[in-house]
Design a protein around this motif. Structure first.
Motif, PDB file in Angstrom:
ATOM      1  N   TYR A  88      39.645  43.609  38.011  1.00 16.77           N
ATOM      2  CA  TYR A  88      40.752  43.446  37.326  1.00 16.77           C
ATOM      3  C   TYR A  88      41.442  44.404  36.348  1.00 16.77           C
ATOM      4  CZ  TYR A  88      39.218  38.876  39.090  1.00 16.77           C
ATOM      5  OH  TYR A  88      38.659  37.896  40.063  1.00 16.77           O
ATOM      6  N   LYS A  89      42.532  44.679  36.590  1.00 13.96           N
ATOM      7  CA  LYS A  89      43.152  45.693  35.669  1.00 13.96           C
ATOM      8  C   LYS A  89      44.072  45.003  34.691  1.00 13.96           C
ATOM      9  CE  LYS A  89      45.784  50.111  35.787  1.00 13.96           C
ATOM     10  NZ  LYS A  89      45.028  50.663  35.109  1.00 13.96           N
ATOM     11  N   GLU A  90      44.870  43.983  34.894  1.00 10.85           N
ATOM     12  CA  GLU A  90      45.839  43.670  34.031  1.00 10.85           C
ATOM     13  C   GLU A  90      45.669  42.086  33.643  1.00 10.85           C
ATOM     14  OE1 GLU A  90      48.194  45.351  32.958  1.00 10.85           O
ATOM     15  OE2 GLU A  90      48.211  46.958  34.538  1.00 10.85           O
ATOM     16  N   ALA A  91      45.153  40.969  34.328  1.00  5.42           N
ATOM     17  CA  ALA A  91      45.113  39.963  33.815  1.00  5.42           C
ATOM     18  C   ALA A  91      43.742  39.610  32.951  1.00  5.42           C
ATOM     19  CB  ALA A  91      44.595  38.912  35.276  1.00  5.42           C
ATOM     20  N   SER A  93      40.124  42.005  31.343  1.00  2.00           N
ATOM     21  CA  SER A  93      39.019  43.270  31.311  1.00  2.00           C
ATOM     22  C   SER A  93      37.876  42.936  31.717  1.00  2.00           C
ATOM     23  CB  SER A  93      39.065  43.621  29.675  1.00  2.00           C
ATOM     24  OG  SER A  93      38.125  44.764  29.822  1.00  2.00           O
ATOM     25  N   LEU A 270      42.962  35.103  39.965  1.00  3.17           N
ATOM     26  CA  LEU A 270      42.867  36.139  38.854  1.00  3.17           C
ATOM     27  C   LEU A 270      43.432  37.428  39.612  1.00  3.17           C
ATOM     28  CD1 LEU A 270      39.758  35.658  36.576  1.00  3.17           C
ATOM     29  CD2 LEU A 270      42.223  35.769  35.693  1.00  3.17           C
ATOM     30  N   ALA A 271      42.868  37.720  40.934  1.00  8.10           N
ATOM     31  CA  ALA A 271      43.416  38.789  41.528  1.00  8.10           C
ATOM     32  C   ALA A 271      44.943  38.689  41.507  1.00  8.10           C
ATOM     33  CB  ALA A 271      42.708  38.954  42.856  1.00  8.10           C
ATOM     34  N   ASP A 274      46.663  39.453  38.462  1.00  8.70           N
ATOM     35  CA  ASP A 274      46.435  40.883  38.350  1.00  8.70           C
ATOM     36  C   ASP A 274      47.794  41.394  38.915  1.00  8.70           C
ATOM     37  OD1 ASP A 274      44.659  42.353  36.691  1.00  8.70           O
ATOM     38  OD2 ASP A 274      44.777  43.656  38.678  1.00  8.70           O
ATOM     39  N   LYS A 275      47.925  41.220  40.322  1.00  8.63           N
ATOM     40  CA  LYS A 275      48.812  41.733  41.307  1.00  8.63           C
ATOM     41  C   LYS A 275      50.230  41.460  40.717  1.00  8.63           C
ATOM     42  CE  LYS A 275      49.895  44.388  44.657  1.00  8.63           C
ATOM     43  NZ  LYS A 275      51.353  44.208  44.587  1.00  8.63           N
ATOM     44  N   GLN A 278      51.474  43.445  37.955  1.00  3.25           N
ATOM     45  CA  GLN A 278      51.544  44.834  38.352  1.00  3.25           C
ATOM     46  C   GLN A 278      53.002  44.828  38.827  1.00  3.25           C
ATOM     47  OE1 GLN A 278      48.242  47.010  40.066  1.00  3.25           O
ATOM     48  NE2 GLN A 278      47.054  45.506  39.285  1.00  3.25           N
TER      49      GLN A 278
END
Length: 290
Positions: A88-91, A93, A270-271, A274-275, A278
């Motif tokens: 995960y990058k945004e939702a 860490s 969560l993915a 996250d998307k 973005q």
């Protein structure tokens, strides 16, 4: 004779011990251990929260995933399946991975680890009505809002997908889609000026189209959130009137994360979050829970 009896008794004890352990193994009482010492029967998916690495804002997706993989005992299971499911990058860490409880306990000793929770299956729920929200074209929120029926807002709907031919998703009267918007649409019936994104996240099959022909729930909640005005709407000749979503002129960005076979796994949820972040959605609609 005494020695023979003793030997025979020992033989019976050994046979009983082996038979009992085979019985326990078959019935799932004894753990099945892999070549690497993994307790296969205890492997499950965990969502692992870690501290953001220094300079993470400048890391690309591959570098961030490699950083997350550094917390794992190895990158694959004995079956050949990858341990890492999502980075995960945004939702949040952190990442989602297949681990045993013992491996999670070992991970707790590593610098940067925060906590880990087993992934859970969420269940579909529903939303409130327009009356409860005091929505009205004459005296309610719609008439006093600075935004004309939600124009310019992008709502990300995380659910079972969407059925594009539904009249709530007609793009008549919709404003132009946001400048620079270029997220993907993987529906067989193309997206339009109302539904501007349609993607799918499924661990088992990432190419599953985000259509909603199997359940209809995602179509239902997307219509509640931002369905366009539909005149002469009715249900079995009852409740004839003009139907609309909560913000009928808002755009809809669809992310299919709920499936009949697996439900709504929190890793995929969560993915999707996250998307959606973005992609640039403004509001997230999620109608599921424990």
């Amino acid at each position: 004779m005494g020695e023979f009896k003793g030997g025979f008794a020992s033989f019976l004890v050994i046979v009983f011990f082996l038979s009992f352990n085979i019985f326990l193994l078959v019935h799932g009482v004894l753990p099945i251990v892999s070549d690497h010492g993994e307790n296969i029967s205890e492997i499950q998916t965990y969502i692992v929260h870690v501290l953001k690495p220094e300079g993470s804002n400048f890391l690309d997706a591959e570098d961030l995933e490699n950083c997350h993989k550094s917390f794992l005992p190895n990158t694959t299971l004995d079956t050949g399946e990858p341990r890492m499911l999502f980075s995960y990058k945004e939702a949040i860490s952190g990442f989602a991975a297949r681990l045993t409880p013992e491996e999670v306990r070992d991970m707790e000793k590593m610098d940067g680890f925060l906590h880990a929770n087993p992934s859970r299956t969420l269940h579909l729920q529903t939303t409130y009505t327009h009356d409860f929200l005091n929505l009205s074209t004459l005296f309610g929120v719609w008439s006093t809002s600075n935004s004309f029926y939600g124009e310019g807002i992008i709502i990300g709907v995380l659910d079972t997908g969407i059925h594009m031919p539904h009249p709530s998703f007609d793009d008549t009267g919709m404003p132009p889609r946001p400048a620079g918007w270029n997220a993907s649409c993987y529906l067989r019936t193309p997206c339009n000026g109302k539904v501007i994104v349609a993607q799918s996240f499924n661990i088992a099959n990432s190419t599953t189209p985000p259509s909603d022909i199997d359940q209809g729930y995602g179509t239902h909640v997307a219509g509640i959130a931002a369905g366009n005005f539909v005149d002469n709407a009715e249900v079995l000749d009852q409740a004839l009137g003009r139907a609309a979503g909560t913000v009928p002129k808002a755009f809809i960005s669809v992310y299919k994360v709920c499936f009949i076979s697996i439900g709504c796994e929190t890793t995929g949820v969560l993915a999707d979050i996250d998307k959606a972040i973005q992609d640039g959605v403004h509001i997230l609609q999620m109608s599921f829970g424990l």
